[in-house]
Design a protein around this motif. Structure first.
Motif, PDB file in Angstrom:
ATOM      1  N   LYS A   1       7.756  10.660  12.946  1.00 58.70           N
ATOM      2  CA  LYS A   1       7.823  12.001  12.378  1.00 58.70           C
ATOM      3  C   LYS A   1       7.023  12.058  11.079  1.00 58.70           C
ATOM      4  N   GLN A   2       6.592  13.257  10.725  1.00 50.67           N
ATOM      5  CA  GLN A   2       5.857  13.438   9.473  1.00 50.67           C
ATOM      6  C   GLN A   2       6.804  13.355   8.285  1.00 50.67           C
ATOM      7  N   ILE A   3       6.487  12.501   7.339  1.00 47.47           N
ATOM      8  CA  ILE A   3       7.199  12.463   6.063  1.00 47.47           C
ATOM      9  C   ILE A   3       6.485  13.400   5.109  1.00 47.47           C
ATOM     10  N   ASN A   4       7.223  14.341   4.518  1.00 53.27           N
ATOM     11  CA  ASN A   4       6.620  15.286   3.579  1.00 53.27           C
ATOM     12  C   ASN A   4       6.543  14.703   2.174  1.00 53.27           C
ATOM     13  N   TYR A   5       7.598  13.991   1.780  1.00 48.63           N
ATOM     14  CA  TYR A   5       7.550  13.303   0.481  1.00 48.63           C
ATOM     15  C   TYR A   5       8.534  12.141   0.479  1.00 48.63           C
ATOM     16  N   ILE A   6       8.221  11.163  -0.350  1.00 48.01           N
ATOM     17  CA  ILE A   6       9.127  10.073  -0.697  1.00 48.01           C
ATOM     18  C   ILE A   6       9.236  10.062  -2.211  1.00 48.01           C
ATOM     19  N   LEU A   7      10.424  10.257  -2.720  1.00 47.08           N
ATOM     20  CA  LEU A   7      10.703  10.086  -4.148  1.00 47.08           C
ATOM     21  C   LEU A   7      11.422   8.748  -4.288  1.00 47.08           C
ATOM     22  N   ILE A   8      10.848   7.816  -5.023  1.00 48.88           N
ATOM     23  CA  ILE A   8      11.407   6.463  -5.034  1.00 48.88           C
ATOM     24  C   ILE A   8      11.269   5.794  -6.389  1.00 48.88           C
ATOM     25  N   ASP A   9      12.292   5.031  -6.737  1.00 52.82           N
ATOM     26  CA  ASP A   9      12.216   4.107  -7.854  1.00 52.82           C
ATOM     27  C   ASP A   9      11.708   2.782  -7.299  1.00 52.82           C
ATOM     28  N   PRO A  10      10.507   2.345  -7.663  1.00 51.14           N
ATOM     29  CA  PRO A  10       9.957   1.101  -7.099  1.00 51.14           C
ATOM     30  C   PRO A  10      10.853  -0.111  -7.316  1.00 51.14           C
ATOM     31  N   GLU A  11      11.688  -0.076  -8.376  1.00 52.06           N
ATOM     32  CA  GLU A  11      12.562  -1.206  -8.654  1.00 52.06           C
ATOM     33  C   GLU A  11      13.707  -1.316  -7.662  1.00 52.06           C
ATOM     34  N   ALA A  12      13.867  -0.316  -6.787  1.00 52.92           N
ATOM     35  CA  ALA A  12      14.928  -0.335  -5.779  1.00 52.92           C
ATOM     36  C   ALA A  12      14.487  -1.010  -4.486  1.00 52.92           C
ATOM     37  N   GLN A  13      13.276  -1.516  -4.457  1.00 49.45           N
ATOM     38  CA  GLN A  13      12.755  -2.194  -3.275  1.00 49.45           C
ATOM     39  C   GLN A  13      11.845  -3.344  -3.701  1.00 49.45           C
ATOM     40  N   VAL A  14      11.508  -4.186  -2.740  1.00 49.20           N
ATOM     41  CA  VAL A  14      10.554  -5.265  -2.983  1.00 49.20           C
ATOM     42  C   VAL A  14       9.501  -5.228  -1.884  1.00 49.20           C
ATOM     43  N   SER A  15       8.240  -5.169  -2.275  1.00 50.72           N
ATOM     44  CA  SER A  15       7.114  -5.276  -1.343  1.00 50.72           C
ATOM     45  C   SER A  15       6.259  -6.458  -1.794  1.00 50.72           C
ATOM     46  N   ARG A  16       5.986  -7.332  -0.869  1.00 54.52           N
ATOM     47  CA  ARG A  16       5.231  -8.544  -1.214  1.00 54.52           C
ATOM     48  C   ARG A  16       4.225  -8.889  -0.127  1.00 54.52           C
TER      49      ARG A  16
ATOM     50  N   ILE B   1      -0.893  11.660  -0.742  1.00 54.94           N
ATOM     51  CA  ILE B   1      -1.295  10.703   0.284  1.00 54.94           C
ATOM     52  C   ILE B   1      -1.705  11.448   1.552  1.00 54.94           C
ATOM     53  N   PRO B   2      -2.779  11.029   2.227  1.00 53.57           N
ATOM     54  CA  PRO B   2      -3.118  11.654   3.507  1.00 53.57           C
ATOM     55  C   PRO B   2      -1.924  11.650   4.462  1.00 53.57           C
ATOM     56  N   SER B   3      -1.722  12.750   5.150  1.00 56.33           N
ATOM     57  CA  SER B   3      -0.553  12.906   6.021  1.00 56.33           C
ATOM     58  C   SER B   3      -0.458  11.807   7.062  1.00 56.33           C
ATOM     59  N   GLU B   4      -1.595  11.303   7.542  1.00 55.07           N
ATOM     60  CA  GLU B   4      -1.575  10.305   8.619  1.00 55.07           C
ATOM     61  C   GLU B   4      -0.954   8.991   8.177  1.00 55.07           C
ATOM     62  N   LEU B   5      -0.864   8.737   6.868  1.00 58.20           N
ATOM     63  CA  LEU B   5      -0.254   7.506   6.379  1.00 58.20           C
ATOM     64  C   LEU B   5       1.251   7.632   6.214  1.00 58.20           C
ATOM     65  N   LEU B   6       1.745   8.865   6.074  1.00 52.37           N
ATOM     66  CA  LEU B   6       3.159   9.101   5.811  1.00 52.37           C
ATOM     67  C   LEU B   6       3.874   9.509   7.097  1.00 52.37           C
ATOM     68  N   LYS B   7       4.229   8.520   7.886  1.00 57.52           N
ATOM     69  CA  LYS B   7       4.973   8.732   9.121  1.00 57.52           C
ATOM     70  C   LYS B   7       6.193   7.818   9.126  1.00 57.52           C
ATOM     71  N   THR B   8       7.198   8.201   9.905  1.00 58.34           N
ATOM     72  CA  THR B   8       8.424   7.405   9.939  1.00 58.34           C
ATOM     73  C   THR B   8       8.282   6.135  10.760  1.00 58.34           C
ATOM     74  N   ALA B   9       7.332   6.090  11.697  1.00 58.16           N
ATOM     75  CA  ALA B   9       7.197   4.915  12.556  1.00 58.16           C
ATOM     76  C   ALA B   9       5.764   4.776  13.040  1.00 58.16           C
ATOM     77  N   PHE B  10       5.297   3.535  13.113  1.00 51.42           N
ATOM     78  CA  PHE B  10       3.960   3.221  13.612  1.00 51.42           C
ATOM     79  C   PHE B  10       4.050   2.152  14.698  1.00 51.42           C
ATOM     80  N   ASP B  11       3.039   2.134  15.538  1.00 51.78           N
ATOM     81  CA  ASP B  11       2.875   1.108  16.556  1.00 51.78           C
ATOM     82  C   ASP B  11       1.801   0.144  16.065  1.00 51.78           C
ATOM     83  N   PHE B  12       2.174  -1.110  15.840  1.00 57.59           N
ATOM     84  CA  PHE B  12       1.245  -2.109  15.310  1.00 57.59           C
ATOM     85  C   PHE B  12       0.825  -3.118  16.377  1.00 57.59           C
TER      86      PHE B  12
END
Length: 295
Positions: free
Chosen positions: A232-247, A210-221
């Motif tokens: 802060k810059q996130i270097n990686y996220i290792l995740i089981d998608p079943e552990a969260q819900v995005s809708r 993923i482009p680095s600019e998308l992987l940050k800990t906080a954004f201003d919307f």
């Protein structure tokens, strides 16, 4: 401010943009529906274990159980409206028209904002539930050992590795490709062509760079999206998608031609709204995500 046309080629410049990179997170736990409100209560049930059976006593040992709920709420409700003046459309040789505005808005605003929101919300949810978040400064000497430690953690927590997705920056991808101790098979697909792509590692399910600019800990919307000063810059996220819900609960796009709205009279109106959220399944995300970010 508009740039009015004198002489030009009528092709819009195509920007280098990506489709939604976080789409996999929106395809998990599809049985969890958010209807008739902006909150959802997710039940959790715990039960006690066996006890020794006494053959001289009639009956069984009494067990215990407990039921609780996790209450979740959608929290990202966004909209935009453009008024397209017919003279702006005419005097820019139809560069400013609804179709072009919609296409450019989706590519440069809507899609990347959804990615930024999703990854930063995963980070804040991981932080809230006490998941593993490290600030180890990674290099070619320690990147592989760091990865192995994460895989061991998932195995100990009984998280299926085949479900794990790694979202990482191009910089982290380069570290892994050149990490000390890693063994790779280089495939020559064509004469004098070597395939060095980083497609898989161990048993994890998928890798997405993923482009680095998308992987940050906080954004201003507050106006579109921008990295928050605390981000802060996130270097990686290792995740089981079943552990969260995005809708995305609600998505609305409409165009009203001139004459349909008394506010604008002779202008076309473009409206776009999206209502979405990302939240943890607390007990699962605590074990089902590992994140590394800059110190």
């Amino acid at each position: 401010m508009y740039e009015y046309v004198t002489l030009f080629h009528p092709k819009l410049l195509e920007l280098y943009e990506l489709e939604l990179t976080s789409n996999d997170l929106y395809q998990s736990n599809l049985d969890i529906e958010i209807v008739n409100g902006n909150e959802i209560k997710i039940p959790s049930l715990t039960v006690s274990g066996y006890k020794d059976h006494n053959r001289n006593v009639v009956g069984f040992n009494a067990g215990s159980y407990m039921n609780d709920y996790e209450t979740k709420r959608l929290d990202h409700d966004r909209d935009i409206e453009f008024f397209v003046d017919p003279m702006d459309e005419d005097e820019t040789a139809r560069i400013i028209k609804v179709a072009n505005l919609h296409n450019r808005f989706e590519k440069t605003q809507a899609i990347p904002e959804l990615d930024c929101y999703t990854y930063s919300k995963v980070y804040s949810e991981a932080n809230r539930v006490g998941a593993k978040i490290t600030t180890t400064q990674l290099n070619v000497s320690n990147a592989l050992a760091d990865f192995d430690e994460n895989i061991k953690g998932f195995k100990e927590a009984k998280v299926p590795l085949s479900r794990i997705i790694m979202y990482c920056t191009p910089t982290y991808e380069t570290l892994i490709k050149n990490a000390e101790g890693i063994q790779r098979t280089l495939e020559i697909t064509k004469p004098n062509a070597i395939d060095r792509r980083f497609n898989s590692i161990d048993d994890i399910g998928k890798i997405k760079v993923i482009p680095s600019e998308l992987l940050k800990t906080a954004f201003d919307f507050s106006d579109g999206y921008a990295v928050d000063p605390t981000g802060k810059q996130i270097n990686y996220i290792l995740i089981d998608p079943e552990a969260q819900v995005s809708r995305v609960k609600y998505s609305y796009i409409n165009v009203f031609p001139k004459g349909h709205d008394s506010r604008t009279a002779d202008k076309d109106i473009y409206q776009n709204r999206r209502y979405n959220g990302t939240f943890a399944l607390d007990q699962l995300l605590k074990k089902g995500v590992i994140i590394n970010r800059e110190p």
